[in-house]
Design a protein around this motif. Structure first.
Motif, PDB file in Angstrom:
ATOM      1  N   GLY A 190       0.773  -1.235   0.000  1.00 24.49           N
ATOM      2  CA  GLY A 190       0.000   0.000   0.000  1.00 24.49           C
ATOM      3  C   GLY A 190       0.801   1.281   0.000  1.00 24.49           C
ATOM      4  N   GLY A 191       2.115   1.172   0.085  1.00 26.52           N
ATOM      5  CA  GLY A 191       2.923   2.383   0.053  1.00 26.52           C
ATOM      6  C   GLY A 191       2.926   3.005  -1.336  1.00 26.52           C
ATOM      7  N   GLY A 192       3.508   4.194  -1.417  1.00 27.94           N
ATOM      8  CA  GLY A 192       3.586   4.871  -2.701  1.00 27.94           C
ATOM      9  C   GLY A 192       3.942   6.325  -2.543  1.00 27.94           C
ATOM     10  N   LEU A 193       3.773   7.045  -3.639  1.00 27.93           N
ATOM     11  CA  LEU A 193       4.064   8.481  -3.682  1.00 27.93           C
ATOM     12  C   LEU A 193       2.743   9.248  -3.669  1.00 27.93           C
ATOM     13  CD1 LEU A 193       5.960  10.926  -4.175  1.00 27.93           C
ATOM     14  CD2 LEU A 193       5.737  10.438  -6.628  1.00 27.93           C
ATOM     15  N   ARG A 199      -3.463   3.948   2.317  1.00 24.95           N
ATOM     16  CA  ARG A 199      -3.800   2.909   3.266  1.00 24.95           C
ATOM     17  C   ARG A 199      -2.796   1.773   3.147  1.00 24.95           C
ATOM     18  NH1 ARG A 199      -9.056  -1.034   4.133  1.00 24.95           N
ATOM     19  NH2 ARG A 199      -8.156  -2.120   2.347  1.00 24.95           N
ATOM     20  N   LEU A 200      -2.111   1.520   4.231  1.00 25.53           N
ATOM     21  CA  LEU A 200      -1.158   0.422   4.283  1.00 25.53           C
ATOM     22  C   LEU A 200      -1.839  -0.828   4.824  1.00 25.53           C
ATOM     23  CD1 LEU A 200       1.968   2.218   5.804  1.00 25.53           C
ATOM     24  CD2 LEU A 200       1.223   2.098   3.411  1.00 25.53           C
ATOM     25  N   THR A 216       7.385  -1.005   3.500  1.00 27.88           N
ATOM     26  CA  THR A 216       6.849  -0.404   2.285  1.00 27.88           C
ATOM     27  C   THR A 216       7.148   1.096   2.323  1.00 27.88           C
ATOM     28  OG1 THR A 216       4.858  -0.169   0.898  1.00 27.88           O
ATOM     29  CG2 THR A 216       4.532  -0.055   3.275  1.00 27.88           C
ATOM     30  N   GLN A 217       7.586   1.622   1.189  1.00 21.55           N
ATOM     31  CA  GLN A 217       8.011   3.015   1.138  1.00 21.55           C
ATOM     32  C   GLN A 217       6.812   3.943   0.991  1.00 21.55           C
ATOM     33  OE1 GLN A 217      11.318   4.487   1.141  1.00 21.55           O
ATOM     34  NE2 GLN A 217      10.081   6.357   1.349  1.00 21.55           N
ATOM     35  N   VAL A 218       6.784   4.956   1.828  1.00 22.95           N
ATOM     36  CA  VAL A 218       5.793   6.031   1.711  1.00 22.95           C
ATOM     37  C   VAL A 218       6.555   7.330   1.466  1.00 22.95           C
ATOM     38  CG1 VAL A 218       4.065   7.392   2.933  1.00 22.95           C
ATOM     39  CG2 VAL A 218       4.073   4.898   3.150  1.00 22.95           C
ATOM     40  N   THR A 219       6.227   7.995   0.377  1.00 25.11           N
ATOM     41  CA  THR A 219       6.865   9.259   0.045  1.00 25.11           C
ATOM     42  C   THR A 219       5.789  10.321  -0.133  1.00 25.11           C
ATOM     43  OG1 THR A 219       8.663   8.117  -1.090  1.00 25.11           O
ATOM     44  CG2 THR A 219       8.407  10.469  -1.519  1.00 25.11           C
TER      45      THR A 219
END
Length: 127
Positions: free
Chosen positions: A8-11, A19-20, A121-124
């Protein structure tokens, strides 16, 4: 073997939402607690939120209170982190972590309690 898989991560732009999900499998016991931690570049890993399978009590770091909501679907052994009103300072790798027990356990912010960890998971969040 317990496995935790985040997704669920993202930019996203500042003010946006993500939402993760943390899908857990392999628990031996019926009771467990799951927490979300995050680590930004050059910073220590910090706890964000925690929830227990035993009750409805949830915990939040002051920095995310009112913006993030943790929830669980015990039938699916999945924990969610709804993140609203995201800020650039929320940018980090988000990990879910868990521990289990043969008796009900409370949610916990103690990192040492957790011995199962996901890959993250990456969140940016862009400004």
């Amino acid at each position: 073997e317990v496995q935790l898989v985040e997704s669920g991560g993202g930019l996203v732009q500042a003010g946006g939402s993500l939402r993760l999900s943390c899908a857990a499998s392999g628990f031996t016991f019926d009771y467990y607690a799951i927490a979300w931690f995050r680590q930004a570049p050059g910073k220590e890993r910090e706890v964000v939120s925690s929830i227990s399978s035993s009750d409805d009590i949830t915990m939040y770091a002051d920095s995310v209170k009112g913006r993030f909501t943790i929830s669980s679907d015990n039938a699916k052994n999945t924990v969610y982190l709804q993140m609203n009103s995201l800020k650039p300072e929320d940018t980090a790798i988000y990990h879910c972590a868990a521990f289990e027990a043969p008796a009900p356990v409370p949610a916990s912010f103690r990192r040492d309690d957790y011995y199962y960890w996901g890959q993250g998971t990456q969140v940016t969040v862009s400004s």
